[in-house]
Write a protein that holds these residues in place. Structure first.
Motif: not given
Lengths: 507, 130
Positions: A276-296
């Motif tokens: 479950d924690h891993l899912d949360i981390i993956i989700e947060q990581n995806n959100r960060l990637l998504n954010f980086a993508h938006i910035v980019s």
């Protein structure tokens, strides 16, 4: 008669000699103990073996037998020895006792005494006894017992159960520890393999049977499988089974499998927690990637434009082209501010401290939205169908719920089908104990095969509509997710779109 | 002989359109340029003219666009490529320095010749059109 008597006497003497000799020859240790009414001990017979076996010296032979015996019998066994002797004497029952003897060179030997008891007319009690040296047997017995105790202790300490499966009869023996895992005891009727299999969680049964089959087919050196098993209290326990075929018949078919059970429920629960924690981390990581993508994508394009426009401005000589440049700089500046505002909004959504949940009635919020949009609804001749339960309440952020209804409703109007009046239907239902909101329209629809991936992305639009900004669905999705919910979509081009919002909250 | 005569610029950013126009005039490049705001508009135009000579030699393609993005354009472009009367060079031009985009562009190496980062410079134009 007299002749007879002589002959008898002769035979009698012969017989006595014969028995005497025999008793001395046989390897057993034989003796006769007589106890007088006043508890005096007398050894009334001893065969020669006893003398040699116990290396009795002359002094001992003349001493009081009680003392000699007491001396020889191991102190720890003395009480039991004399208690059992007394019991036999009083009840005239056979005397049987196992005890240790300390030999001359301080060695310990185990003996078993076996005696028949009678009493004579003078009220003496007579024991006809044989002694057997059982040291070898006893040592082996002790060893077995020790290893069994050790094994038992190891099993108890490791909380491992033992099972022994006879494939010919289908019977299984389960040890107490095995049964304990499932809160069962020996009175519960679970002594066959099929009764055990019935308790296995249906989703785990195939893996379990496959694992045993592979071992039966000699593909694996032993069988190992973890599965859920129904306990007596109705809960499922995670049980790790390990087993090995220890016997096969002449055709190579397994006859007997022995193995262990361990309760790994706790480990499994921890493992699931970690996942479950891993899912949360993956989700947060995806959100960060998504954010980086938006910035980019979205910030860099603006800064690039600034750089180029300033270059052009530098090199422009006439007033007209300078003004043109300035107007584009203004456009770029506005677009950049807007993007930054959106990014700020996105970051805020995931900052749950800011956005508290409250109990909100879905109908109240839908009606508020319809009121706000009443002009658009009237102008576009939109038919509204509200099938939301009157008392359906969710824990949600008020501003988010407002924006949710506003977004889906304006989208449905914006992307309505040109050939028919828009119809938007709102309904609620309970799925798996959780409230679900469904918003359905009869609009243009979206080709999900083509656009599905980007449907909820930032600045994604799919229709040739000038008002499309591609931010609404993106923000709404993020808001729903930050409240612990999820969103699904079904759509058919030229038929309409259905959004399903799972609030993921037990009701 | 000029390398490229007809060019499609496919990008949803009108500021970018303006910059491209300025670069052309500054570098004294005289080409026939058509501007599109998304991938669908561009592919529609190509489909219309697929078997004519009236198609571009070069397409400057953005990735992130509404309706049809750059990737969707390339998917459709793949399907009609064989029917074209001449070869069209495609350059991806994106502000994205995201690795995922760069890797994805390699999936279209038969279609995409080069990946340019925005902003495009005068030097970029000189290499393309020299």
């Amino acid at each position: 008669m007299k002749t007879n008597s002589i002959i008898n006497d002769f035979f009698l003497v012969e017989k006595v000699n014969f028995f005497e000799q025999m008793l001395n020859q046989i390897p057993d240790l034989i003796f006769q103990l007589t106890i007088s009414p006043n508890d005096e001990f007398n050894i009334t017979y001893l065969n020669k073996n006893i003398l040699s076996y116990f290396e009795l010296n002359k002094f001992e032979l003349k001493s009081n037998p009680i003392d000699v015996i007491s001396n020889k019998v191991h102190p720890e066994d003395r009480d039991a020895f004399f208690t059992s002797l007394n019991y036999s004497k009083q009840n005239l029952e056979p005397w049987r006792c196992e005890f240790r003897i300390i030999t001359k060179n301080k060695k310990i030997s185990w003996f078993k005494v076996d005696a028949n008891v009678t009493s004579d007319i003078d009220k003496n009690t007579i024991f006809f006894s044989t002694l057997t040296d059982i040291t070898d047997i006893k040592e082996r017995e002790i060893k077995v017992q020790e290893s069994e105790t050790r094994y038992q202790f190891a099993l108890e300490a490791s909380k491992k159960g033992i099972w022994d499966y006879n494939l010919t009869t289908g019977n299984v023996f389960f040890s107490k520890e095995s049964l304990d895992i499932l809160y069962l005891d020996e009175f519960d009727d679970i002594n066959t393999n099929s009764k055990w299999d019935e308790r296995i969680h249906p989703n785990d049964l195939k893996d379990y049977l496959d694992s045993i089959q592979s071992h039966k087919d000699r593909k694996t050196p032993y069988f190992e499988n973890t599965k859920r098993v129904l306990a007596k209290d109705g809960s499922y326990k995670w049980v790790l089974s390990r087993g090995k075929i220890i016997e096969r018949d002449e055709n190579g078919n397994p006859v007997r499998i022995i193995g262990t059970h361990s309760d790994v429920t706790h480990n499994k629960e921890k493992e699931n927690e970690l996942l479950d924690h891993l899912d949360i981390i993956i989700e947060q990581n995806n959100r960060l990637l998504n954010f980086a993508h938006i910035v980019s994508h979205n910030l860099r394009s603006h800064t690039g434009n600034f750089k180029m426009l300033l270059n052009i401005l530098d090199e422009s000589n006439d007033k007209e082209s300078k003004e043109e440049c300035l107007s584009y700089l203004k456009t770029t500046s506005n677009a950049l501010s807007e993007t930054i505002d959106h990014l700020k909004e996105l970051v805020d959504i995931h900052n749950t401290i800011i956005h508290k949940k409250e109990d909100l009635n879905l109908n109240v919020y839908l009606n508020q939205t319809l009121e706000v949009l009443s002009k658009e609804i009237k102008d576009n001749k939109v038919k509204i169908v509200n099938k939301i339960g009157e008392k359906d309440t969710i824990k949600f952020n008020p501003a988010y719920l407002e924006s949710l209804f506003l977004n889906f409703t304006t989208n449905a109007i914006k992307y309505s089908h040109p050939e028919r009046h828009p119809e938007i239907s709102y309904s609620s239902s309970v799925e798996k104990g959780k409230l679900v909101l469904v918003i359905e329209d009869n609009g243009l629809g979206i080709n999900l095969a083509k656009h599905g991936e980007k449907l909820f992305g930032m600045y994604k639009t799919f229709h040739k509509n000038e008002n499309a900004r591609g931010i609404g669905l993106f923000i709404t999705k993020n808001q729903i997710e930050s409240m612990g919910g999820s969103i699904e979509v079904e759509s058919k081009v030229n038929v309409g779109t259905t959004f399903k919002i799972n609030f993921n909250e037990e009701i | 002989m000029k390398k490229f005569n007809t060019i499609f610029v496919v990008d949803d950013d009108m500021v970018y359109h303006f910059i491209i126009k300025k670069l052309f005039s500054k570098c004294n490049i005289d080409v026939d340029t058509k501007y599109f705001f998304n991938g669908l508009e561009a592919i529609d135009e190509l489909r219309d003219k697929v078997e004519t000579d009236n198609i571009p030699d070069l397409i400057l393609l953005d990735i992130n666009m509404p309706v049809y993005d750059g990737w969707q354009f390339l998917e459709e472009f793949k399907k009609i490529k064989q029917k074209l009367t001449k070869e069209i060079t495609v350059y991806l031009v994106s502000s994205s320095n995201d690795v995922t985009d760069l890797n994805k562009s390699k999936e279209y190496q038969d279609e995409v010749k080069k990946y340019y980062y925005k902003p495009m410079t005068q030097e970029d134009f000189e290499t393309i059109f020299a």
